[in-house]
Write an enzyme that holds these catalytic residues in place. Structure first.
Site, PDB file in Angstrom:
ATOM      1  N   LYS A  22       4.172   1.907  -2.345  1.00  0.00           N
ATOM      2  CA  LYS A  22       4.607   3.076  -3.133  1.00  0.00           C
ATOM      3  C   LYS A  22       6.063   3.365  -2.753  1.00  0.00           C
ATOM      4  O   LYS A  22       6.918   3.652  -3.584  1.00  0.00           O
ATOM      5  CB  LYS A  22       3.748   4.313  -2.798  1.00  0.00           C
TER       6      LYS A  22
ATOM      7  N   HIS B 132      -7.674  -5.612   0.008  1.00  0.00           N
ATOM      8  CA  HIS B 132      -6.437  -4.855   0.188  1.00  0.00           C
ATOM      9  C   HIS B 132      -5.680  -5.359   1.421  1.00  0.00           C
ATOM     10  O   HIS B 132      -6.059  -5.051   2.549  1.00  0.00           O
ATOM     11  CB  HIS B 132      -6.852  -3.395   0.369  1.00  0.00           C
TER      12      HIS B 132
ATOM     13  N   TRP C 138      -9.980   0.427  -5.377  1.00  0.00           N
ATOM     14  CA  TRP C 138      -9.403   1.734  -5.011  1.00  0.00           C
ATOM     15  C   TRP C 138      -7.963   1.848  -5.532  1.00  0.00           C
ATOM     16  O   TRP C 138      -7.516   2.918  -5.928  1.00  0.00           O
ATOM     17  CB  TRP C 138      -9.452   1.853  -3.479  1.00  0.00           C
TER      18      TRP C 138
ATOM     19  N   SER D 279       0.818  -1.210   0.000  1.00  0.00           N
ATOM     20  CA  SER D 279       0.000   0.000   0.000  1.00  0.00           C
ATOM     21  C   SER D 279       0.856   1.267   0.000  1.00  0.00           C
ATOM     22  O   SER D 279       1.725   1.402  -0.830  1.00  0.00           O
ATOM     23  CB  SER D 279      -0.979  -0.062   1.180  1.00  0.00           C
TER      24      SER D 279
HETATM   25  C1  GTR Z   1      -5.388   4.589   1.622  1.00  0.00           C
HETATM   26  C2  GTR Z   1      -4.747   5.396   0.528  1.00  0.00           C
HETATM   27  C3  GTR Z   1      -4.031   4.492  -0.418  1.00  0.00           C
HETATM   28  C4  GTR Z   1      -3.189   3.453   0.300  1.00  0.00           C
HETATM   29  C5  GTR Z   1      -3.763   2.986   1.605  1.00  0.00           C
HETATM   30  C6  GTR Z   1      -2.793   2.316   2.584  1.00  0.00           C
HETATM   31  O1  GTR Z   1      -6.151   5.322   2.468  1.00  0.00           O
HETATM   32  O2  GTR Z   1      -5.764   6.090  -0.137  1.00  0.00           O
HETATM   33  O3  GTR Z   1      -3.278   5.257  -1.328  1.00  0.00           O
HETATM   34  O4  GTR Z   1      -1.908   3.878   0.462  1.00  0.00           O
HETATM   35  O5  GTR Z   1      -4.341   3.992   2.334  1.00  0.00           O
HETATM   36  O6  GTR Z   1      -1.635   2.684   2.685  1.00  0.00           O
HETATM   37  O7  GTR Z   1      -3.256   1.419   3.292  1.00  0.00           O
END
Ligand code: GTR
Length: 419
Positions: free
Chosen positions: A261, A398, A348, A257
Site C-alpha cells: 500500500k 500472502h 483477504w 502488503s
Molecule cells: C493484515 C492487513 C492487511 C495487510 C497485512 C500485512 O493484517 O489486514 O491489510 O496489510 O496485514 O501487511 O501483512
C-alpha cells in the site's frame, strides 16, 4: 437445549478456517454489491479529460482527494537533512556485491528522527545501476544473513525472535526468502531497503513517535502511518539520487502488503520513482474498496486505526461515498510502468479487486499513449501479463516469493533496458 444444525456448525468452522480472519467476511463473488466506480477521466466539475495536456490537472485533483480523504498529507522534504555513510564494503557477499549502509538524519542532527538505508549493488557493474527500493517489516538485518548488516534495535512488532518488542540476533536473515539479493544482483540491479519502523513504529500511539514528530498530525487530513512510511521512501530516493552507484532515473519502488500500500502511495505522489510495484497490497492498496471482498475499509480502520488519515474512517461501511477508488491511485502512476501482483490463496487481499483496479487504471495510460494491461480478462494463475501495466496472480499464499521477484525483474528488463 437448542440444537444447531450440524451443517451450520461445519459451515461456520469452515468459513473461519478458510479465511483465518474474523467471521462475516465476504468471500463470495455473488455477494459483491453492485457498485459504480468514479471515472478516472471525469473532473470534479463534470467535464471529461480527453487530452494528455489536461491530465496533469486531473492528476493533481485525484492526488489531493487521496491526500485529504485516504492517506493524509505529508510535509515536504525537511531542510538540512543529512546523509552519513556508516559502513561500506566493495567485496560483500563473497565478492558479488558492494554494500553500503547510510544513515539519514531528517533534521540534520544525530539522535533525532532518522533512518538507515541498506544498499547492495552488483560489484561487477561498471557504472550506476537501476535499483529496487522497498521498506522491510523487521529491520534491515532480516533481509539477508550477511553478518555485517547493522542490527536494528528499534521497536518491533511481536513475533518469533522478538522479545519485548526488540529483535534478537535470531531474526538475522529471517526474511531472506522475501529478498533474493543475489538473484537481483545477478540480473544487474541493486536493492535498497529501510526498516519501516525507523519511520513510524506500526502501532497506534497518537502519532507521537517516528517522523510524525517532524509535523504532528493536527487535522483529520494529516498524515497517517502509511503516509509517513511513503514519505520515508521519498527520502530514501533523495539519498539514492545522490549516490554514484545508483541510476537515479531508474529507481523502482516495491512493497508487500501494508508496505505494498505504502509503495503505491509513494509512487503515486512522487513521480521520481520510475516504476511502481505492488505485491499483495489488498485493501487500501491495489484492491477496489467498493467490492467489499475480503478486508473492507471498516475492518482495516478498526484494526489499524493509525494507518490512514482520520477522514478515511468516514467511509467505514460507506465505500460508495468515497470520491475515489483504488484504480485512481494506480492511475496516478501513469504513464510510468506499474506492476500489480496477487496470490491465489490471498482472498483477504481480493486478487480480483486488485486485477480490476489495474485494468481500470488503463484509462489514464491510454490517454497518455501507453497500453495498460493489454488484456481485459483476469489471466490464469502463474500466467503474467506485461505491457506498461503488469499483473500476475501466482499460486500460493500472502507472501513475496522468488516467482514474484522474477516477474519484477522481467518487468524491469522490459522497461529499464538501455537503448
Ligand atoms: C493484515 C492487513 C492487511 C495487510 C497485512 C500485512 O493484517 O489486514 O491489510 O496489510 O496485514 O501487511 O501483512
Amino acid at each position: 437445549m437448542r440444537l444447531i444444525p450440524r451443517a451450520v456448525v461445519i459451515g461456520a468452522i469452515f468459513a473461519c478456517a478458510v479465511a483465518g480472519q474474523p467471521a462475516g467476511v465476504n468471500y463470495d463473488e455473488a455477494k459483491v454489491p453492485a457498485y459504480q466506480l468514479p471515472e478516472i477521466l471525469r473532473r470534479a466539475d463534470g467535464g471529461m479529460v480527453d487530452t494528455a495536456a489536461q491530465w496533469d490537472e486531473r492528476r493533481t485533483e485525484i492526488l489531493k482527494l487521496f491526500e485529504d480523504q485516504v492517506y493524509g498529507s505529508a510535509p515536504d522534504a525537511p531542510l538540512g537533512m543529512r546523509f552519513s555513510v556508516l559502513e561500506q564494503d566493495a567485496g560483500a557477499l563473497g565478492g558479488r556485491a558492494r554494500r553500503k549502509q547510510v544513515r539519514v538524519d531528517f533534521a540534520g542532527t544525530e539522535g533525532g528522527p532518522g533512518m538507515e538505508i541498506l544498499l547492495y549493488t552488483p560489484s561487477a557493474a561498471e557504472g550506476p545501476v537501476p535499483v529496487f527500493v522497498g521498506l522491510n517489516f523487521g529491520g534491515n538485518h532480516t533481509v539477508h544473513a550477511d553478518p555485517a548488516i547493522r542490527f536494528s534495535t528499534r521497536w518491533m512488532r511481536s513475533g518469533e525472535g522478538v522479545v519485548e518488542n526488540r529483535a534478537t540476533e535470531e531474526t538475522r536473515g529471517r526474511s531472506a526468502g522475501r529478498w533474493p539479493v543475489e538473484r537481483i544482483l545477478e540480473r544487474g540491479y541493486g536493492l535498497a531497503t529501510v526498516y519501516c519502523g525507523d519511520l513510524d513504529p506500526d502501532f497506534d500511539d497518537g502519532f507521537r513517535n517516528g517522523v510524525h514528530q517532524l509535523a504532528p498530525p493536527r487535522t483529520p487530513s494529516d498524515w497517517g502511518t502509511i503516509a509517513a512510511w511513503a514519505w520515508g521512501l521519498s527520502r530514501a530516493l533523495d539519498y539514492l539520487s545522490t549516490d554514484a552507484l545508483v541510476e537515479a532515473s531508474r529507481i523502482a519502488v516495491m512493497g508487500h502488503s501494508r508496505l505494498g500500500k505504502t509503495a503505491l502511495w509513494a509512487g503515486a505522489r512522487d513521480t521520481r520513482f520510475a516504476m511502481v510495484i505492488s505485491n499483495d497490497s489488498g485493501c487500501g492498496g491495489a484492491a477496489l474498496s467498493r467490492r467489499r471482498f475480503g478486508e473492507t475499509v471498516e475492518r482495516i480502520n478498526t484494526r489499524f486505526p493509525h494507518w490512514f488519515a482520520g477522514n478515511f474512517k468516514a467511509y467505514n461501511d460507506s465505500e460508495d461515498k468515497l470520491p475515489v477508488d483504488q484504480h485512481m491511485l494506480l492511475a496516478l502512476v501513469a504513464p510510468r510502468p506499474l506492476y500489480v501482483a496477487s496470490a491465489e490463496d490471498d482472498a483477504w487481499a481480493d486478487p480480483k479487486g486488485e486485477f480490476l483496479s489495474a485494468l481500470h487504471a488503463g484509462a489514464a495510460y491510454e490517454l497518455l499513449g501507453q497500453k495498460g494491461l493489454g488484456v481485459s480478462e483476469m489471466p490464469a494463475v502463474n500466467e503474467p501479463v506485461m505491457q506498461r501495466v503488469g499483473y500476475h496472480i501466482r499460486s500460493g499464499t500472502h507472501d513475496v516469493t522468488a516467482y514474484d521477484w522474477d516477474r519484477y525483474l522481467d518487468f524491469a528488463d522490459k522497461h529499464f533496458k538501455r537503448d
